[in-house]
Design a protein around this motif. Structure first.
Motif, PDB file in Angstrom:
ATOM      1  N   ASP A  49       0.834  -1.208   0.000  1.00 16.93           N
ATOM      2  CA  ASP A  49       0.000   0.000   0.000  1.00 16.93           C
ATOM      3  C   ASP A  49       0.868   1.257   0.000  1.00 16.93           C
ATOM      4  O   ASP A  49       0.628   2.214  -0.751  1.00 16.93           O
ATOM      5  CB  ASP A  49      -0.914  -0.026   1.223  1.00 16.93           C
ATOM      6  CG  ASP A  49      -2.003   1.039   1.136  1.00 16.93           C
ATOM      7  OD1 ASP A  49      -2.222   1.594   0.040  1.00 16.93           O
ATOM      8  OD2 ASP A  49      -2.626   1.336   2.169  1.00 16.93           O
ATOM      9  N   LEU A  50       1.885   1.261   0.866  1.00 20.38           N
ATOM     10  CA  LEU A  50       2.775   2.422   0.970  1.00 20.38           C
ATOM     11  C   LEU A  50       3.570   2.625  -0.315  1.00 20.38           C
ATOM     12  O   LEU A  50       3.775   3.754  -0.764  1.00 20.38           O
ATOM     13  CB  LEU A  50       3.720   2.222   2.159  1.00 20.38           C
ATOM     14  CG  LEU A  50       4.631   3.394   2.538  1.00 20.38           C
ATOM     15  CD1 LEU A  50       3.814   4.653   2.792  1.00 20.38           C
ATOM     16  CD2 LEU A  50       5.450   3.044   3.770  1.00 20.38           C
ATOM     17  N   ASN A  51       3.996   1.539  -0.915  1.00 19.87           N
ATOM     18  CA  ASN A  51       4.753   1.603  -2.158  1.00 19.87           C
ATOM     19  C   ASN A  51       3.924   2.250  -3.271  1.00 19.87           C
ATOM     20  O   ASN A  51       4.421   3.061  -4.060  1.00 19.87           O
ATOM     21  CB  ASN A  51       5.181   0.191  -2.574  1.00 19.87           C
ATOM     22  CG  ASN A  51       6.018   0.209  -3.838  1.00 19.87           C
ATOM     23  OD1 ASN A  51       7.073   0.828  -3.905  1.00 19.87           O
ATOM     24  ND2 ASN A  51       5.534  -0.482  -4.868  1.00 19.87           N
ATOM     25  N   GLN A  52       2.634   1.925  -3.292  1.00 22.09           N
ATOM     26  CA  GLN A  52       1.740   2.505  -4.292  1.00 22.09           C
ATOM     27  C   GLN A  52       1.560   4.010  -4.082  1.00 22.09           C
ATOM     28  O   GLN A  52       1.616   4.795  -5.033  1.00 22.09           O
ATOM     29  CB  GLN A  52       0.384   1.812  -4.250  1.00 22.09           C
ATOM     30  CG  GLN A  52      -0.606   2.347  -5.293  1.00 22.09           C
ATOM     31  CD  GLN A  52      -1.949   1.631  -5.231  1.00 22.09           C
ATOM     32  OE1 GLN A  52      -2.146   0.759  -4.414  1.00 22.09           O
ATOM     33  NE2 GLN A  52      -2.867   2.020  -6.092  1.00 22.09           N
ATOM     34  N   LYS A  53       1.371   4.402  -2.825  1.00 18.88           N
ATOM     35  CA  LYS A  53       1.181   5.821  -2.523  1.00 18.88           C
ATOM     36  C   LYS A  53       2.449   6.620  -2.813  1.00 18.88           C
ATOM     37  O   LYS A  53       2.393   7.743  -3.339  1.00 18.88           O
ATOM     38  CB  LYS A  53       0.763   5.995  -1.063  1.00 18.88           C
ATOM     39  CG  LYS A  53      -0.632   5.465  -0.753  1.00 18.88           C
ATOM     40  CD  LYS A  53      -1.026   5.714   0.682  1.00 18.88           C
ATOM     41  CE  LYS A  53      -2.416   5.138   0.991  1.00 18.88           C
ATOM     42  NZ  LYS A  53      -3.468   5.789   0.184  1.00 18.88           N
ATOM     43  N   LEU A  54       3.594   6.076  -2.473  1.00 20.94           N
ATOM     44  CA  LEU A  54       4.859   6.752  -2.769  1.00 20.94           C
ATOM     45  C   LEU A  54       5.058   6.896  -4.274  1.00 20.94           C
ATOM     46  O   LEU A  54       5.500   7.934  -4.761  1.00 20.94           O
ATOM     47  CB  LEU A  54       6.023   5.971  -2.160  1.00 20.94           C
ATOM     48  CG  LEU A  54       6.208   6.067  -0.644  1.00 20.94           C
ATOM     49  CD1 LEU A  54       7.233   5.051  -0.165  1.00 20.94           C
ATOM     50  CD2 LEU A  54       6.630   7.477  -0.224  1.00 20.94           C
ATOM     51  N   GLY A  55       4.693   5.853  -5.008  1.00 21.26           N
ATOM     52  CA  GLY A  55       4.825   5.898  -6.463  1.00 21.26           C
ATOM     53  C   GLY A  55       3.962   6.981  -7.085  1.00 21.26           C
ATOM     54  O   GLY A  55       4.382   7.669  -8.016  1.00 21.26           O
ATOM     55  N   ASN A  56       2.738   7.144  -6.554  1.00 21.92           N
ATOM     56  CA  ASN A  56       1.841   8.185  -7.058  1.00 21.92           C
ATOM     57  C   ASN A  56       2.424   9.578  -6.846  1.00 21.92           C
ATOM     58  O   ASN A  56       2.352  10.444  -7.727  1.00 21.92           O
ATOM     59  CB  ASN A  56       0.476   8.086  -6.372  1.00 21.92           C
ATOM     60  CG  ASN A  56      -0.290   6.842  -6.790  1.00 21.92           C
ATOM     61  OD1 ASN A  56      -0.048   6.282  -7.860  1.00 21.92           O
ATOM     62  ND2 ASN A  56      -1.216   6.402  -5.953  1.00 21.92           N
ATOM     63  N   LEU A  57       3.014   9.800  -5.668  1.00 25.05           N
ATOM     64  CA  LEU A  57       3.609  11.101  -5.373  1.00 25.05           C
ATOM     65  C   LEU A  57       4.859  11.337  -6.212  1.00 25.05           C
ATOM     66  O   LEU A  57       5.107  12.455  -6.667  1.00 25.05           O
ATOM     67  CB  LEU A  57       3.949  11.201  -3.886  1.00 25.05           C
ATOM     68  CG  LEU A  57       2.768  11.211  -2.905  1.00 25.05           C
ATOM     69  CD1 LEU A  57       3.258  11.376  -1.477  1.00 25.05           C
ATOM     70  CD2 LEU A  57       1.780  12.326  -3.248  1.00 25.05           C
ATOM     71  N   GLU A  58       5.626  10.285  -6.408  1.00 23.00           N
ATOM     72  CA  GLU A  58       6.871  10.423  -7.185  1.00 23.00           C
ATOM     73  C   GLU A  58       6.590  10.747  -8.645  1.00 23.00           C
ATOM     74  O   GLU A  58       7.416  11.360  -9.320  1.00 23.00           O
ATOM     75  CB  GLU A  58       7.682   9.128  -7.082  1.00 23.00           C
ATOM     76  CG  GLU A  58       8.302   8.917  -5.709  1.00 23.00           C
ATOM     77  CD  GLU A  58       8.810   7.509  -5.490  1.00 23.00           C
ATOM     78  OE1 GLU A  58       9.606   7.294  -4.559  1.00 23.00           O
ATOM     79  OE2 GLU A  58       8.400   6.595  -6.255  1.00 23.00           O
ATOM     80  N   SER A  59       5.427  10.351  -9.143  1.00 26.10           N
ATOM     81  CA  SER A  59       5.082  10.595 -10.545  1.00 26.10           C
ATOM     82  C   SER A  59       4.524  11.992 -10.780  1.00 26.10           C
ATOM     83  O   SER A  59       4.382  12.428 -11.919  1.00 26.10           O
ATOM     84  CB  SER A  59       4.057   9.552 -11.019  1.00 26.10           C
ATOM     85  OG  SER A  59       2.829   9.690 -10.310  1.00 26.10           O
ATOM     86  N   LYS A  60       4.221  12.712  -9.698  1.00 22.38           N
ATOM     87  CA  LYS A  60       3.657  14.055  -9.820  1.00 22.38           C
ATOM     88  C   LYS A  60       4.750  15.085 -10.047  1.00 22.38           C
ATOM     89  O   LYS A  60       5.890  14.909  -9.615  1.00 22.38           O
ATOM     90  CB  LYS A  60       2.854  14.422  -8.570  1.00 22.38           C
ATOM     91  CG  LYS A  60       1.639  13.536  -8.332  1.00 22.38           C
ATOM     92  CD  LYS A  60       0.870  13.974  -7.114  1.00 22.38           C
ATOM     93  CE  LYS A  60       0.283  15.356  -7.271  1.00 22.38           C
ATOM     94  NZ  LYS A  60      -0.562  15.750  -6.139  1.00 22.38           N
ATOM     95  N   GLY A  61       4.378  16.165 -10.724  1.00 19.36           N
ATOM     96  CA  GLY A  61       5.349  17.230 -10.969  1.00 19.36           C
ATOM     97  C   GLY A  61       5.748  17.956  -9.695  1.00 19.36           C
ATOM     98  O   GLY A  61       6.915  18.271  -9.480  1.00 19.36           O
TER      99      GLY A  61
END
Length: 272
Positions: A49-61
């Motif tokens: 779950d945490l990995n998914q949330k971190l990935g979403n933030l990392e993909s944002k500008g």
């Protein structure tokens, strides 16, 4: 009677401990206890779950502070020292750096907006030529900058004389570019003119401060040098340099002090 140390004595003299019930005291103590418990956490599921949330933030500008704060509780539930925790800690530090970078960009944008507002304020309120020129340079309009110092000062004079109150930056830029185009139009005309009087008229219309500071006699000599079938100028600034070079090559005996001071100041201003 009790036999003690080979002597008879009374039972009342023997030290004894009488047991008593502590039931009420124990119940009171239990009632005052605050019991807590921690539920079992599936570390694998939490990491996914945490990995998914971190990935979403990392993909944002850009990343906000609230977005980072929202996943901190999840991170803290990962076992300290575990590979998953170490990986997430590293990625979290990167996100925090990203947030700081985003904040810096926002601050620069705010500063730019404030600067733009100050430009309009300066143009609308100031009559100081140098101050208005500096404000117009901040607009970073190529056509204005390419005029060179003399051409820009001529345009500034025209804008100041308009005494116009600009409501938007775009409105100011439109007027500025109109004046720049007019200067370049006069330059094209100058390059095509063959008649001496018309040549002088066009030069006067350009209102280059350096040229205007000269006496009629010196202006005539400069025109005689510039007006040549093979002489054309690629820009207003190249024309200003030609006037400066011609003046410096002339054998001027005794120019008036006021005119000399004005021109020397103008020479210092001739630059790209």
């Amino acid at each position: 009677m009790v036999l003690r140390n080979n002597r008879l004595t009374s039972i009342n003299n023997i030290p004894i401990t009488i047991a008593s019930s502590n039931k009420e005291q124990v119940i009171n103590q239990l009632n005052n206890l605050n019991l807590t418990f921690t539920g079992a956490i599936d570390q694998s599921e939490l990491f996914i779950d945490l990995n998914q949330k971190l990935g979403n933030l990392e993909s944002k500008g850009t990343v906000s502070e609230d977005e980072i704060s929202s996943i901190l509780p999840m991170l803290e539930n990962l076992t300290l020292g575990s590979d998953n925790r170490l990986e997430c800690d590293f990625r979290m530090r990167s996100l925090k750096k990203k947030f700081k970078s985003s904040a810096t960009v926002k601050q620069k944008m705010i500063k730019t907006v404030i600067t733009r507002q100050q430009i309009l304020q300066t143009i609308n309120q100031s009559i100081d030529i140098d101050e208005v020129n500096e404000a117009l340079i901040e607009l970073n309009e190529k056509d204005y900058i390419n005029l060179g110092k003399e051409g820009r000062l001529s345009v500034v004079e025209q804008i100041v004389q308009l005494k116009k109150n600009y409501q938007t930056e775009q409105e100011l830029i439109e007027v500025l570019l109109e004046k720049c185009n007019y200067m370049n139009h006069l330059l094209d005309t100058l390059n095509s003119v063959k008649d001496r009087l018309e040549y002088i008229l066009v030069l006067e219309k350009m209102k280059l401060p350096m040229y205007l500071s000269l006496s009629k006699e010196i202006k005539d000599k400069i025109v005689d040098h510039l007006i040549h079938p093979n002489t054309t100028f690629s820009s207003v600034s190249s024309l200003a340099r030609a006037i400066q070079k011609t003046y410096q090559s002339m054998d001027i005996v005794t120019p008036t002090l006021n005119m000399k001071n004005q021109f020397e100041r103008a020479l210092l201003d001739v630059s790209e």
